[in-house]
Design a protein around this motif. Structure first.
Motif, short mmCIF file in Angstrom:
data_model
loop_
_atom_site.label_atom_id
_atom_site.label_comp_id
_atom_site.label_asym_id
_atom_site.label_seq_id
_atom_site.Cartn_x
_atom_site.Cartn_y
_atom_site.Cartn_z
N ILE A 160 1.52 -10.79 48.44
CA ILE A 160 2.17 -11.66 47.48
C ILE A 160 3.03 -12.63 48.27
N LYS A 161 2.58 -13.87 48.32
CA LYS A 161 3.34 -14.91 49.02
C LYS A 161 4.25 -15.65 48.07
N ASN A 162 3.81 -15.77 46.82
CA ASN A 162 4.57 -16.50 45.80
C ASN A 162 4.84 -15.56 44.63
N LEU A 163 6.09 -15.19 44.45
CA LEU A 163 6.47 -14.20 43.45
C LEU A 163 7.40 -14.81 42.41
N TYR A 164 6.99 -14.73 41.16
CA TYR A 164 7.86 -15.15 40.06
C TYR A 164 8.75 -13.98 39.68
N VAL A 165 10.04 -14.24 39.53
CA VAL A 165 10.97 -13.19 39.13
C VAL A 165 11.64 -13.59 37.82
N SER A 166 11.62 -12.67 36.88
CA SER A 166 12.27 -12.92 35.60
C SER A 166 12.70 -11.57 35.02
N GLY A 167 13.24 -11.62 33.83
CA GLY A 167 13.66 -10.38 33.19
C GLY A 167 14.69 -10.65 32.11
N TYR A 168 15.47 -9.63 31.87
CA TYR A 168 16.45 -9.71 30.80
C TYR A 168 17.46 -10.82 31.04
N ARG A 169 17.86 -11.45 29.95
CA ARG A 169 18.98 -12.40 30.00
C ARG A 169 20.26 -11.55 30.11
N SER A 170 21.33 -12.13 30.59
CA SER A 170 22.57 -11.37 30.79
C SER A 170 23.05 -10.70 29.50
N TYR A 171 22.98 -11.41 28.38
CA TYR A 171 23.46 -10.84 27.12
C TYR A 171 22.57 -9.71 26.62
N GLU A 172 21.30 -9.66 27.06
CA GLU A 172 20.40 -8.59 26.63
C GLU A 172 20.72 -7.26 27.31
#
Length: 195
Positions: free
Chosen positions: A12-24
């Protein structure tokens, strides 16, 4: 007789990172002890990916997981200067309705990013801009790391579902960080402190 076996490894050379918003996840302040542990765990996971060949972390600028990972990327760059951060926003003036504190964090991350762009060159007009951003990211990354527990709703669910659909016809990697996994990490850290 020697067997000629070729091992195909998926880097994996290009990794998208996401997840919960701070308020969640009920994180409303930078000094929240939960946030300290979340960032430590993000750092551990990021370094694991770097050792496997990661070159780019891509975020789309959302409050919470994405901006926290942006901070973590900046922190680990002192030891891994080849790591790059890309911010790919769904539309212009993305952060314009946020409070001053969140805009400040956003601006700090964007200013230090190695790449900044938009999938729509206009301000918010419709939800299609968010969907187009999501689809562009999925098509142009090797996988994603999502701070998402399927038993606990969050806005990242939409990206998770799109990534799972894409995975059916591709080699796209979907890696989740669950609440249990995070708790095990915290427990191990605390036990190590008292050993």
């Amino acid at each position: 007789m020697f067997l000629n076996i070729e091992w195909e490894e998926k880097f994996i050379k290009n990794l998208y990172v996401s997840g919960y918003r701070s308020y969640e996840v009920s994180v409303f302040a930078e000094d929240d002890p939960k946030l300290h542990y979340i960032k430590l765990y993000f750092e551990k996971r990021l370094i694991d990916y770097i050792h496997e060949g990661l070159e780019w972390v891509i975020i789309s600028g959302n409050i919470g997981t994405e901006l926290w990972m942006g901070e973590v990327v900046q922190k680990v760059k002192s030891d891994y200067p080849d790591l790059k951060l890309a911010v790919l926003l769904p539309f212009t003036n993305f952060q314009s309705n946020w409070n001053e504190k969140n805009q400040g964090l956003f601006n700090t991350i964007v200013e230090k990013a190695d790449y900044l762009n938009y999938t729509s060159n206009s301000d918010y007009q419709n939800p299609g801009q968010l969907k187009n951003n999501q689809e562009f990211i999925i098509r142009n990354t090797d996988g994603c790391l999502l701070f998402y527990d399927t038993e606990h709703e969050g806005k990242v669910k939409f990206f998770y579902e799109a990534a799972k659909r894409f995975q059916e016809t591709s080699t796209y990697e979907v890696d989740l960080i669950s609440f249990d996994e995070l708790q095990w990490f915290i427990t191990d850290l605390e036990e190590d402190q008292f050993d």
